[in-house]
Write an enzyme that holds these catalytic residues in place. Structure first.
Site, PDB file in Angstrom:
ATOM      1  N   TYR A 170     138.938  46.920  93.461  1.00 52.61           N
ATOM      2  CA  TYR A 170     139.525  46.499  94.738  1.00 52.61           C
ATOM      3  C   TYR A 170     139.162  45.050  95.041  1.00 52.61           C
ATOM      4  O   TYR A 170     139.680  44.464  95.975  1.00 52.61           O
ATOM      5  CB  TYR A 170     139.052  47.438  95.860  1.00 52.61           C
ATOM      6  CG  TYR A 170     139.397  48.887  95.566  1.00 52.61           C
ATOM      7  CD1 TYR A 170     140.658  49.391  95.874  1.00 52.61           C
ATOM      8  CD2 TYR A 170     138.485  49.735  94.933  1.00 52.61           C
ATOM      9  CE1 TYR A 170     140.992  50.710  95.564  1.00 52.61           C
ATOM     10  CE2 TYR A 170     138.799  51.051  94.627  1.00 52.61           C
ATOM     11  CZ  TYR A 170     140.051  51.530  94.939  1.00 52.61           C
ATOM     12  OH  TYR A 170     140.377  52.823  94.630  1.00 52.61           O
ATOM     13  N   CYS A 219     143.267  68.832  92.294  1.00 55.69           N
ATOM     14  CA  CYS A 219     144.083  68.084  91.334  1.00 55.69           C
ATOM     15  C   CYS A 219     144.981  68.997  90.499  1.00 55.69           C
ATOM     16  O   CYS A 219     145.725  68.512  89.643  1.00 55.69           O
ATOM     17  CB  CYS A 219     143.176  67.256  90.424  1.00 55.69           C
ATOM     18  SG  CYS A 219     142.059  66.177  91.358  1.00 55.69           S
ATOM     19  N   CYS A 229     146.251  65.598  93.574  1.00 56.72           N
ATOM     20  CA  CYS A 229     145.387  65.841  94.744  1.00 56.72           C
ATOM     21  C   CYS A 229     145.868  65.187  96.034  1.00 56.72           C
ATOM     22  O   CYS A 229     145.645  65.717  97.113  1.00 56.72           O
ATOM     23  CB  CYS A 229     143.938  65.464  94.451  1.00 56.72           C
ATOM     24  SG  CYS A 229     143.681  63.730  94.080  1.00 56.72           S
ATOM     25  N   ARG A 252     138.936  58.966  99.143  1.00 56.35           N
ATOM     26  CA  ARG A 252     139.517  60.203  99.685  1.00 56.35           C
ATOM     27  C   ARG A 252     139.915  60.030 101.134  1.00 56.35           C
ATOM     28  O   ARG A 252     140.858  60.667 101.599  1.00 56.35           O
ATOM     29  CB  ARG A 252     138.543  61.363  99.478  1.00 56.35           C
ATOM     30  CG  ARG A 252     138.440  61.691  97.995  1.00 56.35           C
ATOM     31  CD  ARG A 252     137.564  62.873  97.708  1.00 56.35           C
ATOM     32  NE  ARG A 252     137.325  62.955  96.270  1.00 56.35           N
ATOM     33  CZ  ARG A 252     136.411  63.725  95.700  1.00 56.35           C
ATOM     34  NH1 ARG A 252     135.658  64.500  96.464  1.00 56.35           N
ATOM     35  NH2 ARG A 252     136.263  63.735  94.400  1.00 56.35           N
ATOM     36  N   ARG A 298     135.176  69.229  93.150  1.00 56.34           N
ATOM     37  CA  ARG A 298     135.920  69.003  91.903  1.00 56.34           C
ATOM     38  C   ARG A 298     135.061  69.228  90.651  1.00 56.34           C
ATOM     39  O   ARG A 298     135.410  68.802  89.566  1.00 56.34           O
ATOM     40  CB  ARG A 298     136.462  67.571  91.861  1.00 56.34           C
ATOM     41  CG  ARG A 298     137.371  67.191  93.016  1.00 56.34           C
ATOM     42  CD  ARG A 298     138.431  66.185  92.571  1.00 56.34           C
ATOM     43  NE  ARG A 298     138.999  65.390  93.639  1.00 56.34           N
ATOM     44  CZ  ARG A 298     139.829  65.850  94.557  1.00 56.34           C
ATOM     45  NH1 ARG A 298     140.171  67.119  94.567  1.00 56.34           N
ATOM     46  NH2 ARG A 298     140.310  65.043  95.488  1.00 56.34           N
ATOM     47  N   LYS A 318     135.757  60.938  83.413  1.00 58.57           N
ATOM     48  CA  LYS A 318     135.796  60.816  84.865  1.00 58.57           C
ATOM     49  C   LYS A 318     134.794  61.796  85.448  1.00 58.57           C
ATOM     50  O   LYS A 318     134.911  63.010  85.250  1.00 58.57           O
ATOM     51  CB  LYS A 318     137.208  61.103  85.381  1.00 58.57           C
ATOM     52  CG  LYS A 318     137.281  61.075  86.897  1.00 58.57           C
ATOM     53  CD  LYS A 318     138.701  61.192  87.408  1.00 58.57           C
ATOM     54  CE  LYS A 318     138.700  61.272  88.921  1.00 58.57           C
ATOM     55  NZ  LYS A 318     140.051  61.359  89.483  1.00 58.57           N
ATOM     56  N   SER A 358     136.002  53.130  94.708  1.00 57.66           N
ATOM     57  CA  SER A 358     135.955  52.816  96.144  1.00 57.66           C
ATOM     58  C   SER A 358     134.532  52.731  96.686  1.00 57.66           C
ATOM     59  O   SER A 358     134.224  51.854  97.491  1.00 57.66           O
ATOM     60  CB  SER A 358     136.756  53.865  96.909  1.00 57.66           C
ATOM     61  OG  SER A 358     136.253  55.173  96.656  1.00 57.66           O
ATOM     62  N   GLU A 407     134.974  64.021  75.342  1.00 55.99           N
ATOM     63  CA  GLU A 407     136.179  63.891  76.177  1.00 55.99           C
ATOM     64  C   GLU A 407     137.066  62.750  75.678  1.00 55.99           C
ATOM     65  O   GLU A 407     138.291  62.885  75.608  1.00 55.99           O
ATOM     66  CB  GLU A 407     135.790  63.607  77.642  1.00 55.99           C
ATOM     67  CG  GLU A 407     135.431  64.840  78.453  1.00 55.99           C
ATOM     68  CD  GLU A 407     136.665  65.621  78.899  1.00 55.99           C
ATOM     69  OE1 GLU A 407     137.787  65.292  78.476  1.00 55.99           O
ATOM     70  OE2 GLU A 407     136.511  66.570  79.694  1.00 55.99           O
ATOM     71  N   CYS A 458     148.273  62.356  89.296  1.00 61.77           N
ATOM     72  CA  CYS A 458     147.398  63.429  89.750  1.00 61.77           C
ATOM     73  C   CYS A 458     148.115  64.173  90.865  1.00 61.77           C
ATOM     74  O   CYS A 458     149.098  63.681  91.401  1.00 61.77           O
ATOM     75  CB  CYS A 458     146.070  62.863  90.260  1.00 61.77           C
ATOM     76  SG  CYS A 458     144.793  64.145  90.395  1.00 61.77           S
ATOM     77  N   LYS A 502     134.854  56.215  84.470  1.00 59.49           N
ATOM     78  CA  LYS A 502     134.951  56.095  85.916  1.00 59.49           C
ATOM     79  C   LYS A 502     133.921  57.000  86.579  1.00 59.49           C
ATOM     80  O   LYS A 502     133.838  58.157  86.180  1.00 59.49           O
ATOM     81  CB  LYS A 502     136.355  56.508  86.328  1.00 59.49           C
ATOM     82  CG  LYS A 502     136.588  56.593  87.812  1.00 59.49           C
ATOM     83  CD  LYS A 502     137.934  57.170  88.098  1.00 59.49           C
ATOM     84  CE  LYS A 502     138.054  57.311  89.604  1.00 59.49           C
ATOM     85  NZ  LYS A 502     139.138  58.153  89.993  1.00 59.49           N
TER      86      LYS A 502
HETATM   87  C1  PBG Z   1     142.726  61.165  91.962  1.00 60.80           C
HETATM   88  C2  PBG Z   1     141.854  59.976  91.943  1.00 60.80           C
HETATM   89  C3  PBG Z   1     140.639  59.738  92.603  1.00 60.80           C
HETATM   90  C4  PBG Z   1     140.288  58.414  92.330  1.00 60.80           C
HETATM   91  C5  PBG Z   1     141.261  57.901  91.481  1.00 60.80           C
HETATM   92  N1  PBG Z   1     142.215  58.885  91.235  1.00 60.80           N
HETATM   93  C6  PBG Z   1     139.863  60.591  93.527  1.00 60.80           C
HETATM   94  C7  PBG Z   1     139.209  61.813  93.075  1.00 60.80           C
HETATM   95  O1  PBG Z   1     139.201  62.170  91.895  1.00 60.80           O
HETATM   96  O2  PBG Z   1     138.689  62.504  93.969  1.00 60.80           O
HETATM   97  C8  PBG Z   1     139.084  57.691  92.877  1.00 60.80           C
HETATM   98  C9  PBG Z   1     139.220  56.206  92.956  1.00 60.80           C
HETATM   99  C10 PBG Z   1     138.209  55.532  93.816  1.00 60.80           C
HETATM  100  O3  PBG Z   1     137.262  56.129  94.341  1.00 60.80           O
HETATM  101  O4  PBG Z   1     138.365  54.298  93.984  1.00 60.80           O
HETATM  102  N2  PBG Z   1     142.245  62.289  91.313  1.00 60.80           N
END
Ligand code: PBG
Length: 327
Positions: free
Chosen positions: A313, A130, A122, A205, A217, A195, A274, A233, A120, A248
């Site tokens: 995690y 991104c 970002c 972030r 986003r 996603k 996260s 998708e 990615c 996700k």
């Molecule tokens: C990058 C990306 C993100 C996450 C994984 N790859 C952040 C986003 O899309 O803003 C999030 C992973 C997480 O929250 O653990 N685009």
């Protein structure tokens, strides 16, 4: 078979009976452990909203990877924080970028650990989006070339799997073509297919310093209200050459995991993000939940919904709990 002929409690009487009829189990072979790499040496910077997670310089990252491998965790998913950010996210595809260095170091030191790289822009762009920005909008097609270049640079560094998370249309095809032309036809793609534009990415972030500097986003990540669209998708990514498809976040989208598992014959990954980690950690630390039990229940639910692979995690915690016979 009505009561009293059928008594479901008969099979719940003892731990041995319960485990004999258990339908879902967690195996450490199915877990992926995400890690954050930074430039420097001897750095182990705690991430405030993700207690127990750190930004690691490569020497420290190697220790963490050795630890994970020794616990039986088969794979890590690497994210990088660049030295500098610019509008086109140049370090994302630089030969000596943070991820490229980290992948080489991990594969040199622990060749048996699978290294998956998040593809990615970002974390690398000054605007935090991104993709490429023109006139305040995130441009799809001009981004594809940069995404494909990033993926190829990861494969050249030795990445075992490529995981695009940018949500641009057509990126799986662009990456597949890039990998094939560069001599990596065997490198699989794990696509972040469904996603969602989620509030649960907040702690990530902070960790990856990737908050968009304007807007959000929602013009590229999915609307949380949509499930049929997730099927479209995933179908697109499968057609474009994805080997593993991902949903996700995980916990608020168990229905989507179940549908994707039911409709496609491909391995399904679920990313417990996260915010899911932060939520369980915070309640655990406050004494409001029994953290270990809540984590096992949440991850078992993700597995029961149909996830073949779980990115979390909590991977090391799960390994410990399995080892102790608690999972
Ligand atoms: C990058 C990306 C993100 C996450 C994984 N790859 C952040 C986003 O899309 O803003 C999030 C992973 C997480 O929250 O653990 N685009």
């Amino acid at each position: 078979m009505p009561f009293p002929v059928y008594r479901p409690r008969r099979l719940r009487e003892s731990p041995l009976l319960r485990s004999m009829v258990r339908e879902t189990s967690l195996r450490i072979d199915d877990f992926v452990y995400p890690l954050f790499a930074v430039h420097g040496r001897g750095l182990r910077e705690p991430i405030g909203s993700m207690p127990g997670q750190y930004r690691l310089s490569i020497d420290e990252l190697l220790k963490e990877c050795k630890d994970a491998a020794s616990m039986g965790i088969p794979a890590v998913l690497l994210f990088g924080l660049p030295r500098d950010k610019d509008p086109r996210g140049t370090e994302a595809y630089a030969e000596d970028g943070i991820i490229q260095q980290a992948v080489r170091a991990v594969k040199d030191t622990i060749p048996d650990l699978l290294v998956i790289t998040d593809v990615c822009l970002c974390e690398y762009t000054s605007h935090g989006h991104c993709g490429v920005v023109e006139d305040g909008r995130i441009k799809n097609d001009p981004t594809l070339e940069l995404i494909a270049r990033t993926a190829v640079s990861h494969a050249e560094a030795g990445a075992d799997l490529i995981a695009p998370s940018d949500m641009m249309d057509g990126r799986v095809a662009a990456i597949r073509e890039g990998l094939d032309e560069s001599g990596f036809p065997e490198t699989p793609i794990m696509a972040y297919s469904a996603k969602y534009a989620s509030a649960f990415y907040g702690p990530f972030r902070e960790a990856a310093d990737s908050t968009p500097q304007f807007g959000d986003r929602r013009s590229y990540q999915m609307d949380p209200a949509n499930a049929m669209e997730a099927i479209r998708e995933v179908a697109l990514d499968v057609d474009e050459g994805a080997d593993i498809v991902m949903v996700k976040p995980a916990l608020p989208y168990l229905d989507v995991i179940a549908r994707v598992k039911g409709e496609f014959g491909l391995p399904v990954a679920a990313y417990s993000v996260s915010g899911e980690y932060a939520m369980l950690k915070a309640a655990g630390q406050l004494g409001w939940l029994d953290e270990d039990r809540a984590v096992l229940e949440a991850l078992t639910g993700i597995r029961r919904a149909g996830a073949d692979i779980i990115i979390t995690y909590f991977a090391k915690d799960v390994a410990r709990l399995i080892e102790q016979g608690r999972a």
